[in-house]
Design a protein around this motif. Structure first.
Motif, short mmCIF file in Angstrom:
data_model
loop_
_atom_site.label_atom_id
_atom_site.label_comp_id
_atom_site.label_asym_id
_atom_site.label_seq_id
_atom_site.Cartn_x
_atom_site.Cartn_y
_atom_site.Cartn_z
N VAL A 233 -34.76 25.53 34.45
CA VAL A 233 -33.46 25.42 35.14
C VAL A 233 -33.54 24.42 36.28
N SER A 234 -34.66 24.42 37.01
CA SER A 234 -34.84 23.47 38.10
C SER A 234 -34.81 22.04 37.58
N ALA A 235 -35.40 21.84 36.39
CA ALA A 235 -35.40 20.49 35.80
C ALA A 235 -34.01 20.09 35.33
N VAL B 205 -47.21 38.02 32.95
CA VAL B 205 -45.76 38.25 32.99
C VAL B 205 -45.13 37.36 34.06
N GLY B 206 -45.79 37.25 35.21
CA GLY B 206 -45.29 36.39 36.26
C GLY B 206 -45.21 34.94 35.83
N LEU B 207 -46.24 34.48 35.12
CA LEU B 207 -46.24 33.10 34.62
C LEU B 207 -45.14 32.89 33.59
N ALA B 208 -44.96 33.88 32.71
CA ALA B 208 -43.92 33.76 31.69
C ALA B 208 -42.53 33.72 32.32
N VAL B 209 -42.34 34.52 33.37
CA VAL B 209 -41.05 34.56 34.05
C VAL B 209 -40.77 33.25 34.79
N SER B 210 -41.82 32.57 35.21
CA SER B 210 -41.63 31.32 35.96
C SER B 210 -41.15 30.17 35.07
N VAL B 211 -41.33 30.30 33.76
CA VAL B 211 -40.93 29.22 32.84
C VAL B 211 -39.43 28.95 32.90
N PRO B 212 -38.56 29.98 32.79
CA PRO B 212 -37.11 29.70 32.88
C PRO B 212 -36.72 29.05 34.20
N SER C 110 -33.62 27.92 42.73
CA SER C 110 -34.13 28.85 43.74
C SER C 110 -33.56 30.25 43.55
N VAL C 111 -32.26 30.32 43.29
CA VAL C 111 -31.62 31.62 43.09
C VAL C 111 -32.17 32.32 41.85
N LEU C 112 -32.33 31.56 40.76
CA LEU C 112 -32.89 32.15 39.54
C LEU C 112 -34.32 32.62 39.80
N GLY C 113 -35.08 31.83 40.53
CA GLY C 113 -36.45 32.22 40.85
C GLY C 113 -36.51 33.50 41.66
N ILE C 114 -35.55 33.67 42.57
CA ILE C 114 -35.49 34.88 43.38
C ILE C 114 -35.22 36.11 42.51
#
Length: 265
Positions: free
Chosen positions: A202-204, A191-198, A214-218
Motif C-alpha cells: 500500500v505504501s508503494a 505473522v508480523g512479517l506476513a502482516v507487514s507485506v500489505p 501509516s494508517v494501515l500499518g497501525i
C-alpha cells in the motif's frame, strides 16, 4: 506440563477474531495511532530544531502523521501512551488467559491495575535491557533470555506478582518447554512479517499519500499485537492447567534462577 504449540496458536487465532479480540484490536490501534503521532511529531520537532542550527543537516525522515507540538507536550503524550499501553496489555492478558470471549468482567479492570501496570513497565524495561545486551554479545543469549522471560506479563497480570518475582517465576515456568516457547516466538515473528507485506504494498501504491500506509500499518500492527498477547496467554493457560490462580504465595517463594549448571530446554 508439556506445552502444545499448535494448540496455543489455534486458540490464539480464535481469541484474536473473537468479540473481545476485536475490541482490543481497536484499543491497540488507537494507542498505535497515538504512538505514531508522537513519533512523527518528534521527527518534525527535531527537523525544525536542526534548521535553527548553523551547518546542521535536516533530519529528513518521513513523518506523515506528525503535528507541530512543543517538546513538553510530546513528552507528556509519550508518558500517557506508555501507561495506557501497559494497562491495556495487562487487561488484555487477563481476558485472553481466561475463558472470556464476548464480555469483559469489571474485576479484570479494577483488580490492582495500577500496581500491575507499573510492574509490567518495569519488567518490560528490565527484560528489554537484558535481552538487548544478550543480542549484542552473541545473539543466542538474547534469544535465551527472551524465552525465559516470555511469561512475565501473564504472571504480573493474572497472578498479581511484582516484576522481579514475575521474571524469576517466568524463568522457572519456561524450564523444560524452551524449545516450544522459541517455536511460539518464531510463529509470532512470521505473522508480523506476513502482516507487514500489505503495508509495504500500500505504501508503494500510495507513495504520494504516505499517511495511507501509516494508517494501515497501525491497524495491522494492532492485530499482530493482540495475536502475540493471545499466544502468550494461551501458552500460559496450558502451563497453569488452564485455570491459573489469581493469588499466589508470598513473593519470593518461587524465585528460582537455578538453571546454569544444567540448562533444561
Amino acid at each position: 506440563m508439556s506445552l502444545n504449540v499448535s494448540r496455543a496458536v489455534r486458540e490464539a487465532a480464535g481469541r484474536t477474531v473473537s468479540r473481545n479480540g476485536v475490541v482490543f484490536i481497536v484499543v491497540f490501534a488507537v494507542l498505535g495511532a497515538l504512538s505514531a503521532v508522537v513519533t512523527d511529531s518528534a521527527f518534525l520537532l527535531l527537523d525544525s530544531l536542526a534548521t535553527e542550527v548553523e551547518g546542521a543537516e535536516p533530519v529528513d525522515v518521513p513523518a506523515p502523521l506528525g503535528v507541530a507540538l512543543p517538546g513538553s507536550v510530546l513528552l507528556l503524550l509519550g508518558l500517557v501512551w506508555l501507561l495506557a499501553n501497559a494497562a491495556a496489555s495487562v487487561v488484555a492478558m487477563r481476558v485472553l488467559v481466561g475463558e472470556h470471549t464476548d464480555t469483559i468482567p469489571d474485576d479484570l479492570f479494577s483488580r490492582r491495575l495500577t500496581r500491575a501496570t507499573m510492574s509490567d513497565i518495569a519488567a518490560e524495561i528490565v527484560a528489554a535491557v537484558l535481552i538487548g545486551i544478550g543480542l549484542l554479545l552473541l545473539v543466542v543469549p538474547g534469544i535465551f533470555l527472551a524465552i525465559c522471560f516470555y511469561f512475565s506479563r501473564p504472571l504480573i497480570a493474572v497472578e498479581d506478582r511484582g516484576f522481579v518475582d514475575a521474571l524469576a517465576e517466568s524463568w522457572r515456568l519456561s524450564r523444560g518447554n524452551r524449545l516450544r516457547v522459541f517455536a511460539l516466538l518464531v510463529v509470532v515473528v512470521l505473522v508480523g512479517l506476513a502482516v507487514s507485506v500489505p503495508t509495504t504494498l500500500v505504501s508503494a501504491l500510495f507513495g504520494g499519500a504516505p499517511a495511507v500506509g501509516s494508517v494501515l500499518g497501525i491497524v495491522l500492527g494492532a492485530v499482530t499485537t493482540v495475536f502475540g498477547l493471545a499466544v502468550v496467554a494461551r501458552a500460559f493457560a496450558q502451563l497453569r492447567g488452564d485455570e491459573p490462580e489469581t493469588e499466589h504465595a508470598d513473593e519470593g517463594e518461587h524465585d528460582e534462577w537455578d538453571d546454569p549448571a544444567g540448562v533444561e530446554w
